[in-house]
Design a protein around this motif. Structure first.
Motif, PDB file in Angstrom:
ATOM      1  N   ASN A  91       0.840  -1.198   0.000  1.00 29.32           N
ATOM      2  CA  ASN A  91       0.000   0.000   0.000  1.00 29.32           C
ATOM      3  C   ASN A  91       0.880   1.254   0.000  1.00 29.32           C
ATOM      4  O   ASN A  91       1.078   1.900   1.017  1.00 29.32           O
ATOM      5  CB  ASN A  91      -0.919  -0.020   1.232  1.00 29.32           C
ATOM      6  CG  ASN A  91      -1.855   1.161   1.256  1.00 29.32           C
ATOM      7  OD1 ASN A  91      -2.083   1.799   0.235  1.00 29.32           O
ATOM      8  ND2 ASN A  91      -2.391   1.461   2.430  1.00 29.32           N
ATOM      9  N   VAL A  92       1.409   1.599  -1.163  1.00 23.89           N
ATOM     10  CA  VAL A  92       2.387   2.686  -1.242  1.00 23.89           C
ATOM     11  C   VAL A  92       1.766   4.051  -0.982  1.00 23.89           C
ATOM     12  O   VAL A  92       2.478   5.009  -0.698  1.00 23.89           O
ATOM     13  CB  VAL A  92       3.094   2.692  -2.612  1.00 23.89           C
ATOM     14  CG1 VAL A  92       3.879   1.418  -2.790  1.00 23.89           C
ATOM     15  CG2 VAL A  92       2.086   2.857  -3.754  1.00 23.89           C
ATOM     16  N   THR A  93       0.450   4.160  -1.086  1.00 26.38           N
ATOM     17  CA  THR A  93      -0.184   5.454  -0.837  1.00 26.38           C
ATOM     18  C   THR A  93      -0.606   5.610   0.616  1.00 26.38           C
ATOM     19  O   THR A  93      -1.036   6.677   1.034  1.00 26.38           O
ATOM     20  CB  THR A  93      -1.429   5.635  -1.735  1.00 26.38           C
ATOM     21  OG1 THR A  93      -2.355   4.583  -1.448  1.00 26.38           O
ATOM     22  CG2 THR A  93      -1.049   5.567  -3.204  1.00 26.38           C
ATOM     23  N   GLY A  94      -0.480   4.533   1.391  1.00 22.48           N
ATOM     24  CA  GLY A  94      -0.882   4.584   2.780  1.00 22.48           C
ATOM     25  C   GLY A  94       0.275   4.989   3.676  1.00 22.48           C
ATOM     26  O   GLY A  94       1.265   5.569   3.239  1.00 22.48           O
ATOM     27  N   THR A  95       0.133   4.676   4.940  1.00 21.63           N
ATOM     28  CA  THR A  95       1.189   5.019   5.893  1.00 21.63           C
ATOM     29  C   THR A  95       2.058   3.803   6.158  1.00 21.63           C
ATOM     30  O   THR A  95       1.654   2.661   5.984  1.00 21.63           O
ATOM     31  CB  THR A  95       0.576   5.507   7.219  1.00 21.63           C
ATOM     32  OG1 THR A  95      -0.246   4.473   7.754  1.00 21.63           O
ATOM     33  CG2 THR A  95      -0.246   6.753   6.994  1.00 21.63           C
ATOM     34  N   CYS A  96       3.260   4.061   6.621  1.00 16.48           N
ATOM     35  CA  CYS A  96       4.209   3.005   6.950  1.00 16.48           C
ATOM     36  C   CYS A  96       3.659   2.146   8.087  1.00 16.48           C
ATOM     37  O   CYS A  96       3.209   2.680   9.105  1.00 16.48           O
ATOM     38  CB  CYS A  96       5.538   3.635   7.353  1.00 16.48           C
ATOM     39  SG  CYS A  96       6.693   2.493   8.127  1.00 16.48           S
ATOM     40  N   PRO A  97       3.656   0.808   7.956  1.00 16.68           N
ATOM     41  CA  PRO A  97       3.153  -0.053   9.033  1.00 16.68           C
ATOM     42  C   PRO A  97       3.890   0.156  10.351  1.00 16.68           C
ATOM     43  O   PRO A  97       3.299  -0.002  11.420  1.00 16.68           O
ATOM     44  CB  PRO A  97       3.386  -1.467   8.492  1.00 16.68           C
ATOM     45  CG  PRO A  97       3.430  -1.310   7.013  1.00 16.68           C
ATOM     46  CD  PRO A  97       4.053   0.030   6.771  1.00 16.68           C
ATOM     47  N   TYR A  98       5.159   0.525  10.287  1.00 20.72           N
ATOM     48  CA  TYR A  98       5.918   0.792  11.511  1.00 20.72           C
ATOM     49  C   TYR A  98       5.400   2.058  12.193  1.00 20.72           C
ATOM     50  O   TYR A  98       5.185   2.067  13.413  1.00 20.72           O
ATOM     51  CB  TYR A  98       7.413   0.927  11.196  1.00 20.72           C
ATOM     52  CG  TYR A  98       8.089  -0.396  10.955  1.00 20.72           C
ATOM     53  CD1 TYR A  98       8.786  -1.039  11.962  1.00 20.72           C
ATOM     54  CD2 TYR A  98       8.030  -1.019   9.712  1.00 20.72           C
ATOM     55  CE1 TYR A  98       9.407  -2.256  11.764  1.00 20.72           C
ATOM     56  CE2 TYR A  98       8.639  -2.240   9.495  1.00 20.72           C
ATOM     57  CZ  TYR A  98       9.334  -2.857  10.519  1.00 20.72           C
ATOM     58  OH  TYR A  98       9.937  -4.065  10.307  1.00 20.72           O
ATOM     59  N   ARG A  99       5.199   3.116  11.402  1.00 19.76           N
ATOM     60  CA  ARG A  99       4.715   4.369  12.000  1.00 19.76           C
ATOM     61  C   ARG A  99       3.297   4.202  12.540  1.00 19.76           C
ATOM     62  O   ARG A  99       2.925   4.835  13.520  1.00 19.76           O
ATOM     63  CB  ARG A  99       4.789   5.507  10.979  1.00 19.76           C
ATOM     64  CG  ARG A  99       6.217   5.940  10.666  1.00 19.76           C
ATOM     65  CD  ARG A  99       6.256   7.314  10.024  1.00 19.76           C
ATOM     66  NE  ARG A  99       5.586   7.346   8.743  1.00 19.76           N
ATOM     67  CZ  ARG A  99       6.166   7.061   7.574  1.00 19.76           C
ATOM     68  NH1 ARG A  99       7.444   6.697   7.538  1.00 19.76           N
ATOM     69  NH2 ARG A  99       5.487   7.117   6.443  1.00 19.76           N
TER      70      ARG A  99
END
Length: 304
Positions: free
Chosen positions: A184-192
């Motif tokens: 999901n490149v348009t979403g947020t980083c799973p870590y953040r």
């Protein structure tokens, strides 16, 4: 449960040997050890082996035992933790192989007495050593724990901190990353999303992703690799994206329990140059060169 080990075993020395990155020291000096989707808490309650009765070639060989308290059932101990600590191998007998004229290796084996080569999960070991490239041990540990907290499953808690399993190949194959264009490149980083500022994986992330994709698509691969000869296993591991000879050797030794594998990092290069300028006699110690490497690695690093 309590067990008595009639052989070399020292939890602190194993933890410091550079082969495992997820052990955590608890307040009572016990060790939390996650592996194979579960965990155990182990405390070394005695070590009469430190007053060994007999010496040969200046190496302590016989006498004494190690007592461990483990937070597992006898069934779990026999199925998981006795094999994990490689308790069917006599490390005292391996130390007996050492050339009495080799002062450095004798000293290293005595200082490293209690180091054992753990039988770790091959996939976890391969991913861990991909992460290890150009990182200090504390940085490796941090990156692996972050990875587990995002893509692993909660399996327990100790001292107020959650314990996570190591992620499956399927979970890592589905990793998302804005920077590298995964998922999901348009979403947020799973870590953040989980409050982690950075994964710390950097350029290693594509290595992990592609290795996981292969393992997820070939679920029997690691078992198949286990059946290969040392040369065949080496060739197979070197075919993975991002795997060089050091990562390969470490994975062979610590993940596939090929005890003749001999990883050479910057510490070992220095040790070999200083103490074996004409070359290390690997033929003498076959098939246990990897055990000798661990003694030398731990000893040389502790002195420099």
């Amino acid at each position: 449960m309590r067990v008595e080990i009639e052989d070399d075993l020292d939890l602190d020395r194993i933890a410091a040997s550079g082969q495992c990155f997820r052990w955590r020291r608890l307040a009572d000096s016990s060790w939390l050890i996650p592996a194979f989707g579960t965990f155990v808490i182990v405390r070394q309650v005695s070590d009469s082996g430190r007053q060994e009765k007999k010496k040969q070639n200046n190496i302590s060989l016989y006498g004494g035992s190690v007592t461990l308290d483990l937070s597992c059932s006898p069934e779990e101990y026999e199925k998981i933790w006795a094999p994990y600590f490689d308790l069917n191998t006599s490390y005292r007998a391996i130390r007996e192989m050492i050339d009495p004229a080799d002062a450095f290796l004798n000293a290293a084996a005595e200082a490293g007495r209690g180091i054992r080569i753990l039988r770790q999960d091959p996939f976890e070991t391969l991913i861990s050593f991909l992460i290890s490239q150009r990182k200090s041990i504390p940085a490796i540990q941090t990156a692996i724990e972050r990875l587990c907290s995002v893509y692993g499953d909660p399996i327990g808690e100790a001292e107020g901190k959650k314990i996570f399993s190591f992620p499956s190949a399927e979970r890592l194959a589905a990793m998302e990353c804005e920077k590298y264009g995964y998922g999901n490149v348009t979403g947020t980083c799973p870590y953040r999303e989980k409050g982690i500022r950075s994964c710390g994986l950097g350029y290693r992330l594509p290595y992990i992703k592609r290795t996981a994709e292969f393992a997820a698509s070939n679920p029997a691969a690691m078992s198949d690799f286990s059946a290969l000869s040392d040369d065949g296993l080496k060739e197979a591991l070197l075919s993975f994206y991002g795997v060089g000879i050091k990562v390969c050797s470490c994975t062979m030794l610590f993940g596939f329990h090929r005890l003749d594998a001999f990883p050479v990092d910057v510490w070992m290069k220095r040790a070999l140059a200083e103490h074996y300028p004409a070359g290390f006699d690997g033929e003498r110690y076959r098939p246990y060169n990897g055990v000798m490497q661990q003694y030398m690695f731990a000893y040389y690093r502790s002195r420099n």
